[in-house]
Design a protein around this motif. Structure first.
Motif, short mmCIF file in Angstrom:
data_model
loop_
_atom_site.label_atom_id
_atom_site.label_comp_id
_atom_site.label_asym_id
_atom_site.label_seq_id
_atom_site.Cartn_x
_atom_site.Cartn_y
_atom_site.Cartn_z
N SER A 109 -57.68 0.87 7.18
CA SER A 109 -57.08 2.16 7.54
C SER A 109 -57.46 2.62 8.94
O SER A 109 -57.11 3.73 9.35
N SER A 110 -58.22 1.78 9.67
CA SER A 110 -58.70 2.10 11.03
C SER A 110 -59.68 3.27 11.05
O SER A 110 -59.93 3.85 12.11
N THR A 111 -60.25 3.60 9.91
CA THR A 111 -61.34 4.59 9.90
C THR A 111 -62.55 3.99 10.60
O THR A 111 -63.29 4.69 11.29
N THR A 143 -58.02 14.76 0.82
CA THR A 143 -56.88 13.84 0.80
C THR A 143 -55.90 14.26 -0.28
O THR A 143 -56.29 14.42 -1.44
N HIS A 186 -58.82 5.94 1.71
CA HIS A 186 -58.42 5.22 2.92
C HIS A 186 -56.99 4.72 2.84
O HIS A 186 -56.24 4.83 3.81
N THR A 187 -56.58 4.15 1.69
CA THR A 187 -55.23 3.58 1.62
C THR A 187 -54.18 4.67 1.76
O THR A 187 -53.09 4.41 2.27
N ALA A 188 -54.53 5.91 1.36
CA ALA A 188 -53.58 7.02 1.50
C ALA A 188 -53.25 7.29 2.97
O ALA A 188 -52.25 7.94 3.28
N GLN A 189 -54.09 6.77 3.88
CA GLN A 189 -53.82 6.96 5.32
C GLN A 189 -52.65 6.09 5.79
O GLN A 189 -52.05 6.37 6.82
N PHE A 190 -52.37 4.98 5.07
CA PHE A 190 -51.33 4.07 5.56
C PHE A 190 -50.28 3.69 4.52
O PHE A 190 -49.33 2.97 4.83
N THR A 250 -50.01 6.59 -2.01
CA THR A 250 -51.13 6.24 -2.89
C THR A 250 -51.32 7.29 -3.97
O THR A 250 -51.09 8.48 -3.73
#
Ligand SMILES: [Zn+2]
Length: 411
Positions: free
Chosen positions: A146-148, A330, A364-368, A371
């Protein structure tokens, strides 16, 4: 083929969970299978073997995340994914994370034995180092995708023995070549035990998770003047507690006023010099503040700052608030949450919308990718504990909801 009549095989799901739990089994009935240990490798190997037997292609990315894919008829369609983690706490249970992975595997097995053809590929992911107990921070594998975090940040993380994440990943044979970057996904579902007491208390089977609580960690330092506990009259003291006590009580009041989801936790207090017959010079109080709604969380934080300022001014105490950590609130994908609710309803399972109090890879997956999560009850709300327990019936119900929510997305 009547797809609506499909159900997971509860016994098969249960025995897969039991077989996985033997890897790293503890004498107290739990699991110790920490990230990138030999036991983690054995757990990963078992999953990969099962996924290959289910006809999946396996890809490993640069931070060891595993993706097992069952093809669909449309090569270009974005995949529908179920994912969670196989690593555990040192004194972890059998279900935290593992359930989400093996419920995904059970979905693949049901599709296979019924020869169900989907348009979109169906995928199961194992995210690396969700727990963060060996390598901090937690949710590292999904966080790189997610690039976090950058890949090189993850590579350089060391455990307490000074062993590096990248070296350990390579040592166990899971340093892959797929770039740790987002691909297009139609939907991501994470089935998980609730790790809290709400579903059990309400007597409900399924939690359709609408989001994850945002959190702030603060250290609040109260400075006064150290003096003898006997000779100094109360009104002549500059006792840091005179401000710290109303601030602590006020933090709890803030959480209650923003119920039912507001939370305030004081988990650590340091008193200096820490002598029973000395008024302390300094008190440092940790406050963990949470709420799932970002705006409400900010209001609570503003309230806390105002409280510190007011109480310190009123009692002649020097107060200072340091932010130690922040996890943004989130919100999950509303369409997928509705998919979970309607699947539960069609399957005849009781269901409520619920918020996750703990962090998960889904954060994190919810960022991309769109989800959501599917919660099932766990006994006493207990998790991160070797006594963690869930019933076969509830686990199967959650997997059935996962199956039908995924099928609708992949149709
Ligand atoms: Zn977990």
């Amino acid at each position: 083929m009547d797809v609506a009549a499909l159900r997971v095989n509860s016994d098969r799901l249960w025995s897969a969970l039991e077989e996985m739990a033997r890897i790293g089994a503890t004498s107290a009935g739990g699991c110790n299978r920490q990230a990138l240990t030999d036991l983690d490798r054995q757990g990963r190997d078992l999953f990969v073997r099962w996924a290959r037997e289910a006809g999946c292609t396996i890809e490993i990315d640069e931070v060891g995340n595993i993706f097992a894919q069952r093809p669909g008829t449309d090569r270009d369609a974005p995949a529908v994914l179920a994912g969670s983690h196989l690593d555990t706490q040192a004194t972890g249970g059998k279900y935290d994370g593992v359930y989400g992975v093996l419920a995904g595997l059970e979905v693949l097995r049901v599709l296979n034995e019924n020869a169900v053809v989907t348009r979109a590929p169906v995928e199961v992911a194992v995210w690396t180092n969700e727990e963060g107990c060996r390598f901090a921070p937690a949710m590292l594998g999904s966080g790189v995708v997610s690039s976090t975090y950058t890949r090189d940040f993850a590579y350089a993380v060391e455990d307490k023995a000074g062993l590096r994440f990248r070296d350990e990943l390579e040592r166990i044979g899971y340093l892959g070549s797929r770039p740790a970057a987002p691909r297009p996904y139609a939907a991501m579902f994470e089935a998980h035990i609730e790790q809290g007491p709400i579903l059990e208390k309400e007597g409900l089977t399924i939690g359709a998770v609408t989001g994850i609580q945002g959190a702030y960690w603060f250290d609040i330092t109260f400075e006064g003047l150290s003096c003898h506990a006997g000779p100094t009259p109360m009104e002549m003291r500059r006792d840091p507690w005179s401000a710290a006590v109303p601030v602590m009580a006020g933090a709890f009041a803030l959480a209650r006023a923003n119920g039912p989801w507001g939370r305030a936790t004081i988990g650590d207090v340091r008193v200096e010099p820490g002598s029973r017959n000395t008024v302390p010079a300094r008190v440092v109080v940790s406050i963990d503040i949470r709420h799932p709604d970002a705006a409400t969380l900010e209001t609570m934080v503003a309230g806390l700052h105002a409280l510190v300022e007011r109480e310190c001014a009123a009692h002649g105490i020097f107060g200072q608030t340091a932010q130690v950590w922040h996890m943004p609130a989130t919100a999950f994908d509303a369409r997928l949450v509705e998919r979970v609710v309607s699947a539960a309803r069609r399957l005849g399972h009781s269901c409520m919308e619920i918020v996750s109090g703990a962090g998960h890879d889904s954060l994190h997956t919810a960022q991309f990718a769109p989800t959501t999560m599917i919660f099932v009850p766990c006994a006493g709300g207990l998790s991160h504990n070797e006594a963690e327990a869930a019933t076969a019936a509830d686990l199967a119900a959650g997997a059935d909801v996962l199956l039908h929510a995924m099928l609708e997305e992949a149709a």
